[in-house]
Write an enzyme that holds these catalytic residues in place. Structure first.
Site, mmCIF file in Angstrom:
data_model
loop_
_atom_site.group_PDB
_atom_site.id
_atom_site.type_symbol
_atom_site.label_atom_id
_atom_site.label_comp_id
_atom_site.label_asym_id
_atom_site.label_seq_id
_atom_site.Cartn_x
_atom_site.Cartn_y
_atom_site.Cartn_z
ATOM 1 N N MET B 30 0.843 -1.199 0.000
ATOM 2 C CA MET B 30 0.000 0.000 0.000
ATOM 3 C C MET B 30 0.873 1.242 0.000
ATOM 4 O O MET B 30 0.426 2.331 0.376
ATOM 5 C CB MET B 30 -0.938 -0.013 1.217
ATOM 6 C CG MET B 30 -1.901 -1.216 1.184
ATOM 7 S SD MET B 30 -3.501 -0.897 1.935
ATOM 8 C CE MET B 30 -3.002 -0.495 3.596
ATOM 9 N N GLY B 31 2.114 1.090 -0.442
ATOM 10 C CA GLY B 31 3.011 2.233 -0.496
ATOM 11 C C GLY B 31 3.559 2.570 0.876
ATOM 12 O O GLY B 31 3.551 1.735 1.776
ATOM 13 N N HIS B 37 9.300 -3.531 3.401
ATOM 14 C CA HIS B 37 8.955 -3.708 1.986
ATOM 15 C C HIS B 37 10.218 -3.939 1.144
ATOM 16 O O HIS B 37 10.224 -4.782 0.245
ATOM 17 C CB HIS B 37 8.250 -2.465 1.437
ATOM 18 C CG HIS B 37 6.957 -2.135 2.122
ATOM 19 N ND1 HIS B 37 6.825 -1.051 2.966
ATOM 20 C CD2 HIS B 37 5.747 -2.735 2.095
ATOM 21 C CE1 HIS B 37 5.576 -0.990 3.407
ATOM 22 N NE2 HIS B 37 4.907 -1.999 2.916
ATOM 23 N N GLN B 61 -10.250 -2.672 2.048
ATOM 24 C CA GLN B 61 -9.783 -3.360 3.244
ATOM 25 C C GLN B 61 -9.794 -2.461 4.479
ATOM 26 O O GLN B 61 -9.377 -2.885 5.551
ATOM 27 C CB GLN B 61 -8.402 -3.985 3.014
ATOM 28 C CG GLN B 61 -7.251 -3.024 2.887
ATOM 29 C CD GLN B 61 -5.987 -3.740 2.418
ATOM 30 O OE1 GLN B 61 -5.904 -4.221 1.292
ATOM 31 N NE2 GLN B 61 -4.990 -3.844 3.282
ATOM 32 N N LYS B 150 4.887 -9.951 9.260
ATOM 33 C CA LYS B 150 4.260 -9.069 10.240
ATOM 34 C C LYS B 150 2.745 -9.180 10.156
ATOM 35 O O LYS B 150 2.059 -9.233 11.168
ATOM 36 C CB LYS B 150 4.701 -7.618 10.045
ATOM 37 C CG LYS B 150 4.054 -6.716 11.075
ATOM 38 C CD LYS B 150 4.748 -5.384 11.148
ATOM 39 C CE LYS B 150 3.800 -4.357 11.684
ATOM 40 N NZ LYS B 150 2.768 -4.028 10.676
ATOM 41 N N ASP B 151 2.225 -9.232 8.917
ATOM 42 C CA ASP B 151 0.790 -9.471 8.721
ATOM 43 C C ASP B 151 0.553 -10.980 8.689
ATOM 44 O O ASP B 151 0.175 -11.551 7.666
ATOM 45 C CB ASP B 151 0.321 -8.823 7.418
ATOM 46 C CG ASP B 151 0.616 -7.328 7.398
ATOM 47 O OD1 ASP B 151 0.328 -6.665 8.404
ATOM 48 O OD2 ASP B 151 1.152 -6.842 6.391
ATOM 49 N N GLN B 154 -2.831 -12.319 7.599
ATOM 50 C CA GLN B 154 -2.991 -12.101 6.157
ATOM 51 C C GLN B 154 -2.314 -13.204 5.347
ATOM 52 O O GLN B 154 -2.868 -13.699 4.357
ATOM 53 C CB GLN B 154 -2.406 -10.738 5.785
ATOM 54 C CG GLN B 154 -2.324 -10.473 4.296
ATOM 55 C CD GLN B 154 -1.881 -9.043 4.003
ATOM 56 O OE1 GLN B 154 -2.679 -8.126 4.076
ATOM 57 N NE2 GLN B 154 -0.614 -8.861 3.679
#
Lengths: 284, 284
Positions: B30-31, B37, B61, B150-151, B154
């Site tokens: 998501m930038g 990242h 989301q 971390k997620d 997800q």
């Protein structure tokens, strides 16, 4: 022709086709193949290097009181029909193969497009269709996928899914195939008694009448729907679920005066058998 | 590096990569790119011919009272980070590009896996994630897709989706990247005041404490969860959403005595900023 009954083998086949640069046409079916399906397979065979026909009675598109258990299962005959029409692979997985987990991942198109017509009486139907077609698309990675216009709403819903989710698949929608007497070919026609089958001819007759009215200049949507409804009601064995008209594409509400392209669709029960049929009316 | 801001251009790029037999690694973001990242992009660059980084703050989301509008948007800087880490393409579509229709097609993983942990307070979150990732998978056709641990929930939800829908994508789950002081890297860390940022160190400290307990033989799940909870509560600025333990894979309920692999996950608010962190405990 290869009969493939498990996912791992299919993945290997598809990987090999792709590595060799073959184009793939997918014809998703629930089996009980008839000339309608054969026309899709022939079209796929003509346009692709490899034609895969899936044969899977998809449990998630049947409601609790629908005909999942009774749906005709004729795999051996289906393989013959598929092979004769040009199929290279028949993929006939088991239920557990396509639904490996109890907690499902669903693919669902929302909005009126899945709520009108068949969506009104079959509220979970299209969710089941879009979910299983997503699985089949990912498994077979087709360049083109073939669907019959008889399931007109299904073709609209699937095109919406393809557009929204960016599937790299060209949907090829093929004309309805009919018996000589006009009855649209359907795997469910085997349920009809001889009397019901004769009575069901009113469907194609009434749609032909609608086409004639349109050709002769009738553009009032309600008048055409009403003419079809009255004609079907004149057949005592008929029990109408719906006779409705929607704009194409997208199944938006139709205007009072028809313009552009519209779908005139009907669902009618004869005894316990529910049949669907439709015609597209379009100014040329 | 190519910055691509529309779907048609991306499709052309991907078609060319595929025609030339290039393997593709996708890093969906998501930038507001940080070193977490960058570690994903570096991994993708090492394992694939082409690395595509998507930068898209996905509206579906975010819940109605969440930080969609406030979420940091730093595309220019993101392009620099992505290029330095080895990206070949940054794909930064507009909202209307990925959501062309008002009536949505949703991809949703059902069951407890999306209802526990963050799913309890963010009921539509994972449906938004699986929907946008499906779109990105179909658009970029990656061989591998990279997500940070971390997620953690997800990653479990996405693996379930990939398995259920037969996406031909290898999910690569990479370790959490932390600041020198232990705080897990997050785009949301910029929301923290200096005091909150200091207070938030209790998260990594408490997880380290749990690891120590586990290493020294503690196998009682409730005791470990309780020790972490008490330690976080000792920090006055903390406001616990959850501290919980689930089995891996699949996030099933954990037994009283830990065996195999478990996820110890937490979500804690500092002021208005909600942070998540976790550790995996496993007998070796």
């Amino acid at each position: 022709m290869i009969l493939c009954q498990n996912v791992a083998e299919l993945k290997n086949l598809v990987a090999t086709f792709k590595q060799n640069g073959k184009s793939i046409g997918l014809v998703p079916t629930m089996g009980a193949l008839h000339e309608g399906h054969a026309s899709l397979i022939k079209a796929a065979h003509a346009e692709n290097d490899i034609t895969i026909v899936s044969v899977f009675v998809n449990p998630t598109q049947f409601g609790p009181n629908e005909d999942y258990a009774a749906y005709p299962r004729t795999l051996e005959k289906d393989c013959t029909v598929a092979e004769n029409a040009g199929a290279d692979v028949v993929f006939a997985p088991k239920k557990e193969d396509l639904y490996p987990n109890k907690d499902m991942t669903w693919v669902e198109v929302t909005g009126d497009i899945t709520k009108v017509l068949c969506g009104r009486t079959r509220p979970i139907h299209f969710r089941g269709v879009t979910t299983v077609i997503t699985k089949l698309f990912n498994l077979t990675m087709p360049n083109r996928a073939y669907f019959g216009l008889k399931d007109a709403q299904q073709t609209q819903v699937l095109q919406r899914m393809v557009d929204d989710l960016f599937f790299n698949v060209n949907l090829r929608i093929m004309p309805i195939v009919r018996e000589a007497d006009g009855l649209a070919k359907s795997s469910r026609n085997v349920y009809l008694s001889p009397e019901e089958k004769k009575a069901a001819l009113i469907l194609s007759k009434s749609l032909k009448h609608a086409q004639d009215l349109f050709l002769h200049g009738e553009r009032n949507s309600a008048k055409i729907v009403d003419a079809v409804t009255q004609m079907i009601k004149s057949e005592p064995l008929s029990d109408i679920d719906y006779v409705e008209m929607y704009k194409l594409p997208g199944l938006l509400p139709v205007d009072e005066v028809i313009s552009g392209k519209v779908l005139l669709a009907l669902a009618v029960k004869f005894g316990t058998t529910r049949l669907i049929d439709n015609v597209i009316l379009e100014d040329k």
